[in-house]
Motif scaffolding. Structure first.
Motif, PDB file in Angstrom:
ATOM      1  N   ILE A  18       0.869  -1.179   0.000  1.00  0.00           N
ATOM      2  CA  ILE A  18       0.000   0.000   0.000  1.00  0.00           C
ATOM      3  C   ILE A  18       0.903   1.226   0.000  1.00  0.00           C
ATOM      4  CG2 ILE A  18      -1.541   1.371   1.461  1.00  0.00           C
ATOM      5  CD1 ILE A  18      -3.087  -0.872   0.325  1.00  0.00           C
ATOM      6  N   ALA A  56       0.999   5.278   0.296  1.00  0.00           N
ATOM      7  CA  ALA A  56       0.117   6.325   0.796  1.00  0.00           C
ATOM      8  C   ALA A  56       0.843   7.656   0.810  1.00  0.00           C
ATOM      9  CB  ALA A  56      -0.351   5.975   2.209  1.00  0.00           C
ATOM     10  N   LEU A 101      -3.896   7.109  -2.348  1.00  0.00           N
ATOM     11  CA  LEU A 101      -3.619   5.709  -2.038  1.00  0.00           C
ATOM     12  C   LEU A 101      -3.381   4.967  -3.348  1.00  0.00           C
ATOM     13  CD1 LEU A 101      -3.950   3.039  -0.308  1.00  0.00           C
ATOM     14  CD2 LEU A 101      -6.394   3.264  -0.715  1.00  0.00           C
ATOM     15  N   ARG A 117      -7.965  -6.688   2.423  1.00  0.00           N
ATOM     16  CA  ARG A 117      -7.641  -6.268   3.780  1.00  0.00           C
ATOM     17  C   ARG A 117      -6.759  -7.305   4.487  1.00  0.00           C
ATOM     18  NH1 ARG A 117     -12.964  -4.648   6.878  1.00  0.00           N
ATOM     19  NH2 ARG A 117     -13.700  -3.870   4.886  1.00  0.00           N
ATOM     20  N   TYR A 120      -4.245   3.423   6.446  1.00  0.00           N
ATOM     21  CA  TYR A 120      -4.684   2.191   5.768  1.00  0.00           C
ATOM     22  C   TYR A 120      -4.215   0.929   6.488  1.00  0.00           C
ATOM     23  CZ  TYR A 120      -5.269   5.910   2.419  1.00  0.00           C
ATOM     24  OH  TYR A 120      -5.617   7.104   1.835  1.00  0.00           O
ATOM     25  N   TYR A 150      -5.339  -2.701   5.934  1.00  0.00           N
ATOM     26  CA  TYR A 150      -4.832  -3.508   4.822  1.00  0.00           C
ATOM     27  C   TYR A 150      -3.597  -4.318   5.200  1.00  0.00           C
ATOM     28  CZ  TYR A 150      -7.782  -1.013   1.504  1.00  0.00           C
ATOM     29  OH  TYR A 150      -8.848  -0.503   0.822  1.00  0.00           O
TER      30      TYR A 150
END
Ligand code: SF4
Lengths: 193, 542
Positions: free
Chosen positions: A6, A8, A49, A66, A83, A86
């Motif tokens: 992820i 960000a 994101l 997730r 996040y 996740y």
């Protein structure tokens, strides 16, 4: 092998180029890649994101489920926390420390950094300062790639090769700066407990 | 031949080139913008095919239709709500005898990441009674677009390729073919099939209805509609588009593999769906968009022996985009737990105007000018200027669709509201603001229109506008805006007090007034993409 990341940050911070650097290097190593990006409204200074999925077999979903990201790579500390749902419980957060306080209710920075430190595997990186030392504040992205690199399923030499080719047109000096930034990030991540 | 990493949007664009495209037109709109951007870059490098932004989706569609009329292949691109603007030519183009392949690539935005609604374009294709492809992967985006041109020519209809945000803006690997050349220019001299006078239109409409059987037969046999059955299965899943990816992501965790049917080509294969559900006790529908097949399956008289699960019965949320976790829950699998954060609540970070954005100066002037006037109304429009609705400005009260600020201001003024100020960006004005302004001019409506001229289509990444700043002034003047009530100001902090004063005068005028606030978007200035803004300021006295 699968490795979900992820990414960000805040619109305008170069989250997409960060993602692209890792994606093209992974592809060079023969990995399958899917990279989901945001365009449009949220790029205007909002939370941004991106999902980056690396695997040695086919990847079905463009989005990461997730609880299964191996890493959250954040260009901004508050965004690195947004996040966590996740993140696999064994996953790592690699975050830059410089806040982008473009909202009125930004919490005190020490609280944000403390929250990151309290996570099981967290790496805080002074990306901006290290980039400046390397020669350009604009190389913060590359510092973050370096900081993430010990955990990525991509060899350092492949990342170096990417820097050498991607910045070749901009001259030897830019290549050097970015290589220095890459190595500074890697060294910084190595000394953080 | 080769392998490339492309956005879903770019896979469509490249396929169009390989399909022998002659021209592509569009209007920028997230998440469709990168299709035409790719083609414009391609044209800069290779000289062809023609690729061009248009004033709006309707003009873009009509230009594409003209290319098709001349026997050549055309692509037209837009976002889902753009198709509402192009609905007139789209619906009617289903009746003419398409000769050169005409493909409409429309990108839906389920979840409304950057849109005002989440309408599902598959229903639009159904409404027009044309074929539609819905890719689930980058490879399908490429393969389906190639095939869409052939299908268009084979059935003499426009064909839709429906993308969604998560494919349009995802990068993946595409294996490409060699491509073919352009069609020769060939107007087939069957004008009656293109003149939709009632007598012809009735004949063409009947012909389109009669062709439905052939089109359905074609999609029934399409490799993009797949079934994996098994007589012993009692549970099945029907997926459309991207939903298949989310199902595959979770499939291995199910105790038993369900029967699977996937739809990628429309009209959906009704016969195959009937056969698929026949032995099942339960079927789950996963559609990225409206419950389109789901509603057809439920019908008015639902099948007695079949439990149907989906958006209408609550196993899948009734709105919003799908993701692997929503599909996981719909399959009855426990969600994986991520990490939770204790003790710190994260504030939201909504989008906002860039630091130094000229719109900020204009909004500031408007709010200052209206500060002492109770009951003043500001209507706004689509684009970066919409961000004036959010803090710190809280400056506007409506944002509905392209151009609506002006028509709604007129209506509000007609209804007795005073004063009314409409705020619209230059590109949105050129897209859909000219005609409502004409209405207001004709009527002498007491309202003030503020056009925020940032010299670009900013929200979608800085595409060029159709007219320059000076051409815009000429246009507004030419529409008959009363002399002396057309003001051009520079949206800059150093002009804050005089701008507020100009706004106050404009708003105080009992008839129609227009203020054009000029300063280039700071993002495009940064990229050095446009010429320096001219120092045009002051009142235009024609
Ligand atoms: S992109 Fe341009 S117009 Fe949009 S908010 Fe930023 S500066 Fe303003």
């Amino acid at each position: 092998m699968k490795f979900d990341i992820i990414l960000a940050g805040v619109g305008g911070q170069g989250v997409l180029s960060l993602s692209a650097i890792i994606a093209s290097s992974a592809m060079r190593e023969g990995l399958a890649v899917k990279q989901s990006e945001v365009h449009g409204m949220s790029q205007r200074g909002g939370a941004v994101l991106a999902h980056l999925r690396l695997a040695d077999g086919p990847i079905a979903s463009d989005l990461i489920p997730r609880g299964s990201a191996a890493m959250i790579l954040g260009m901004e500390p508050l965004e690195s926390l947004r996040y966590l749902e996740y993140l696999d419980r064994a996953g790592a957060v690699v975050s830059a420390t410089t806040p982008m306080a473009n909202i009125a209710d930004y919490p005190p920075l020490d609280q944000v950094l403390a929250a990151i430190r309290s996570l099981p595997r967290a790496y805080l990186v002074e990306a901006e300062a290290l980039a400046r030392q390397a020669g350009s504040a604009r190389a913060s992205n590359m510092v973050m790639v370096g900081a993430a690199s010990p955990l990525l399923p991509v060899a350092l030499s492949t990342l170096e090769h990417f820097v050498e080719t991607a910045f070749a047109a901009k001259g030897a000096k830019v290549v050097e700066t970015n290589l220095r930034a890459l190595h500074a990030g890697r060294a910084a991540a190595a000394v953080i407990p | 031949m080769g392998e490339r990493v492309l956005l879903g949007d770019e896979a469509v664009a490249l396929a169009a080139v390989h399909a022998g495209l002659t021209a592509a037109y569009g209007y920028p709109g997230t998440p469709s913008t990168e299709i035409l951007e790719y083609l414009i870059r391609h044209r800069e490098q290779h000289g062809s095919p023609r690729a061009q932004w248009c004033a709006n989706e309707k003009t873009a569609y009509e230009a594409a239709l003209g290319v098709s009329f001349a026997g050549r292949r055309a692509l037209v691109t837009m976002k889902h709500v753009g198709l509402n603007v192009a609905a007139d030519p789209f619906m009617n183009s289903a009746l003419v005898a398409i000769t050169g392949g005409l493909v409409l690539a429309v990108a839906d935005d389920p979840g409304m990441h950057s849109s005002q609604n989440e309408q599902d374009s598959r229903l639009f294709a159904d409404f027009a009674r044309v074929a539609c492809f819905e890719p689930a992967t980058h490879q399908e985006a490429y393969d389906m677009t190639l095939e869409a041109f052939d299908v268009s020519e084979r059935f003499e209809i426009p064909v839709m390729v429906r993308l969604v945000t998560r494919l349009a803006h995802s990068r993946g690997i595409v294996r490409t073919g060699d491509g073919r050349g352009e069609n020769p220019s060939d107007k087939r001299g069957q004008a009656a099939s293109w003149i939709l006078l009632p007598a012809n239109a009735r004949r063409r409409w009947r012909a389109l209805i009669e062709r439905q059987r052939d089109i359905r037969e074609y999609t029934a046999g399409s490799r993009f509609n797949t079934v994996e059955g098994g007589p012993a299965k009692r549970f099945g899943v029907i997926t459309t588009g991207l939903a298949r990816n989310y199902l595959l992501e979770n499939l291995a965790d199910l105790p038993e593999r369900p029967a699977l049917l996937h739809v990628g080509a429309y009209p959906y294969p009704a016969e195959a769906i009937r056969a698929f559900v026949a032995p099942l006790a339960r079927v789950l529908l996963l559609e990225e968009g409206y419950p389109y097949i789901e509603r057809a399956l439920r019908g008015i008289v639902p099948p007695a022996a079949l439990e149907i699960q989906g958006r209408e019965s609550g196993e899948v949320p009734p709105d919003g985009e799908l993701n692997p976790d929503i599909v996981r829950a719909a399959l009855g699998l426990p969600l994986r737990q991520g990490v939770t954060l204790e003790g710190l609540t994260l504030p939201n970070r909504p989008p906002q105007l860039c630091a130094g954005c000229p719109h900020g100066d204009s909004l500031h002037a408007i709010t200052s000018a209206l500060a002492s006037i109770p009951g003043a109304v500001v209507t706004a429009d689509i684009g970066c200027s919409t961000l004036g609705a959010l803090p710190p400005y809280n400056a506007v009260e409506t944002c509905v669709c392209m151009g609506a600020s002006i028509g709604m201001a007129k209506g509000a003024a007609d209804a007795g509201v005073r004063p009314v100020v409409a705020v619209i960006g230059d590109s949105t004005f050129l897209h859909s603001g000219i005609t409502p302004l004409m209405d207001a001019v004709k009527d002498g409506t007491p309202m003030t229109l503020v056009i925020l001229d940032n010299k670009t289509v900013a929200m979608t990444g800085g595409q060029p506008t159709i007219l320059s700043s000076s051409e815009l002034v000429t246009l507004v003047h030419g529409l008959g805006v009363p002399p002396g009530h057309l003001h051009v100001i520079e949206a800059h902090p150093r002009r804050a007090s005089e701008n507020t004063e100009t706004l106050r005068r404009a708003v105080g005028h009992p008839g129609l007034s227009v203020v054009i606030a000029v300063r280039e978007c700071v993002e495009t200035v940064k990229r050095g993409k446009r010429e320096k803004p001219s120092a045009a300021a002051g009142e235009v006295r024609p």
